[in-house]
Design an enzyme around this catalytic site. Structure first.
Site, PDB file in Angstrom:
ATOM      1  N   GLN A   9      15.240  54.573  55.130  1.00  0.00           N
ATOM      2  CA  GLN A   9      14.629  54.953  56.399  1.00  0.00           C
ATOM      3  C   GLN A   9      13.467  54.020  56.723  1.00  0.00           C
ATOM      4  O   GLN A   9      12.692  53.646  55.850  1.00  0.00           O
ATOM      5  CB  GLN A   9      14.111  56.390  56.273  1.00  0.00           C
ATOM      6  CG  GLN A   9      13.883  57.080  57.600  1.00  0.00           C
ATOM      7  CD  GLN A   9      13.768  58.595  57.435  1.00  0.00           C
ATOM      8  OE1 GLN A   9      14.279  59.161  56.487  1.00  0.00           O
ATOM      9  NE2 GLN A   9      13.115  59.242  58.361  1.00  0.00           N
ATOM     10  N   SER A  86      16.071  54.811  48.292  1.00  0.00           N
ATOM     11  CA  SER A  86      16.038  56.175  48.848  1.00  0.00           C
ATOM     12  C   SER A  86      17.363  56.498  49.545  1.00  0.00           C
ATOM     13  O   SER A  86      18.402  56.546  48.900  1.00  0.00           O
ATOM     14  CB  SER A  86      14.841  56.319  49.797  1.00  0.00           C
ATOM     15  OG  SER A  86      14.676  57.652  50.203  1.00  0.00           O
ATOM     16  N   ARG A 111      21.479  65.745  54.341  1.00  0.00           N
ATOM     17  CA  ARG A 111      20.216  65.324  53.728  1.00  0.00           C
ATOM     18  C   ARG A 111      19.118  65.235  54.792  1.00  0.00           C
ATOM     19  O   ARG A 111      18.004  65.730  54.605  1.00  0.00           O
ATOM     20  CB  ARG A 111      20.422  63.955  53.065  1.00  0.00           C
ATOM     21  CG  ARG A 111      19.206  63.370  52.352  1.00  0.00           C
ATOM     22  CD  ARG A 111      19.579  61.965  51.853  1.00  0.00           C
ATOM     23  NE  ARG A 111      18.612  61.411  50.909  1.00  0.00           N
ATOM     24  CZ  ARG A 111      17.581  60.655  51.245  1.00  0.00           C
ATOM     25  NH1 ARG A 111      17.362  60.375  52.516  1.00  0.00           N
ATOM     26  NH2 ARG A 111      16.757  60.176  50.316  1.00  0.00           N
ATOM     27  N   HIS A 194      10.143  62.421  48.600  1.00  0.00           N
ATOM     28  CA  HIS A 194      10.085  62.117  47.166  1.00  0.00           C
ATOM     29  C   HIS A 194       8.860  62.748  46.491  1.00  0.00           C
ATOM     30  O   HIS A 194       8.180  62.121  45.691  1.00  0.00           O
ATOM     31  CB  HIS A 194      10.144  60.602  46.931  1.00  0.00           C
ATOM     32  CG  HIS A 194      11.383  59.994  47.507  1.00  0.00           C
ATOM     33  ND1 HIS A 194      12.631  60.215  46.949  1.00  0.00           N
ATOM     34  CD2 HIS A 194      11.578  59.240  48.611  1.00  0.00           C
ATOM     35  CE1 HIS A 194      13.528  59.589  47.691  1.00  0.00           C
ATOM     36  NE2 HIS A 194      12.929  59.009  48.704  1.00  0.00           N
ATOM     37  N   GLN A 243      16.830  62.959  43.193  1.00  0.00           N
ATOM     38  CA  GLN A 243      16.153  61.909  43.947  1.00  0.00           C
ATOM     39  C   GLN A 243      15.160  62.434  44.986  1.00  0.00           C
ATOM     40  O   GLN A 243      14.099  61.845  45.190  1.00  0.00           O
ATOM     41  CB  GLN A 243      17.202  61.008  44.623  1.00  0.00           C
ATOM     42  CG  GLN A 243      16.661  59.685  45.110  1.00  0.00           C
ATOM     43  CD  GLN A 243      17.242  59.291  46.454  1.00  0.00           C
ATOM     44  OE1 GLN A 243      17.133  60.015  47.437  1.00  0.00           O
ATOM     45  NE2 GLN A 243      17.865  58.130  46.490  1.00  0.00           N
TER      46      GLN A 243
END
Length: 292
Positions: A9, A86, A111, A194, A243
């Protein structure tokens, strides 16, 4: 050996993918399929949308994924190893034939939605810290009591992104500058990616990942969580679930790929961020972008 790497992203731009759509029948078919899977005209937003529209997580993540994966399919890449930053890890999974295009896009969409929801539940942010050793950044994060503040993206030596509550990040930025950081700059992001604040998204996505078929990849994938070569579908699944609340250890991924024989890194997708990071991690290897 060639290592293909996939951006996350932040790499999006207006008009992304239009050249692929216009010049390749394979790309056109995949873009049309993506519109059907997502239930909205993502190609219109990618090709004509404003920077503001492209910044929405539910748009950004599928858009970056589609640009990367469709470019990889048009070029018919044959990687020796893959990794993604990511979100880019899902692109890498499709490029290594671990997950189908359709399943990969479906997971990316879920997600994005789950992360958007988690951001709304816990107003939070991230900041880039430039010019401090990783250990010092980690030490300062751990010293902030009563707030969530963690190291989130180990991008390259001297560049670490931290993630956490708004108050925690604000306090951390002051302390980082006092400790000698060249910059401690809050990022314009929707939330604390994260970090433990993504736990609701992790719980939601875990079910979707568990229900998705993962095959043995055609080459090793170096995942953000473990940073080493993975080929076992069950392990790859487990790492993908972890993750969302774990740091992206990009520096370590690249170092392990080089140790395992990578001499050429090719970034597949929008932007040139990963090429720059690879160059800062190790100046001896080649880092370029994939082109039509």
């Amino acid at each position: 050996m060639k290592a293909y790497v996939f951006p996350g992203q932040g790499a999006q731009f207006t008009g992304m993918g239009k050249d692929l759509y216009d010049n390749s029948a394979v790309a056109k078919e995949l873009f049309e399929k993506a519109n059907q899977i997502l239930g909205f005209d993502i190609t219109k937003v990618m090709f004509e949308g404003t920077a503001e529209e492209l910044k929405e997580t539910k748009v950004t993540q599928p858009a970056v994924f589609l640009h990367s994966v469709i470019l990889a399919k048009v070029l018919d890449i044959k990687p020796d190893m893959v990794a993604g930053h990511s979100l880019g890890e899902l692109s890498a999974l499709v490029a290594s034939n671990t997950v189908s295009f359709e399943d990969g896009l479906s997971l990316v969409s879920k997600r994005a939605m789950a992360m958007q929801k988690a951001c709304e539940m816990n107003p939070s942010t991230m900041a880039a810290v430039i010019g401090l050793p990783d250990e010092k950044v980690e030490e300062i994060c751990a010293s902030i009591e009563g707030e969530v503040v963690v190291a989130a993206n180990y991008n390259c030596p001297g560049q670490l992104v931290i993630s956490g509550s708004n108050t925690g990040i604000e306090k951390a930025c002051v302390l980082m500058k006092e400790a000698g950081a060249k910059r401690a700059l809050p990022l314009v992001v929707g939330g604390a990616f994260h970090s433990p604040l993504m736990q609701p998204a992790k719980d939601e996505l875990a079910k979707a990942i568990e229900a998705t078929n993962f095959s043995k990849p055609i080459c090793p994938i170096y995942q953000n969580v473990t940073t080493i070569a993975e080929t076992d579908p069950a392990t790859i699944k487990a790492n993908l679930v972890k993750q969302l609340t774990s740091p992206v250890k990009w520096t370590q991924c690249v170092q392990h790929m080089i140790a395992d024989g990578a001499t050429e890194f090719i970034e597949v997708g929008p932007g040139k961020v990963l090429q720059g990071l690879v160059g800062r991690i190790n100046k001896e290897v080649s880092a370029t972008g994939a082109e039509l």
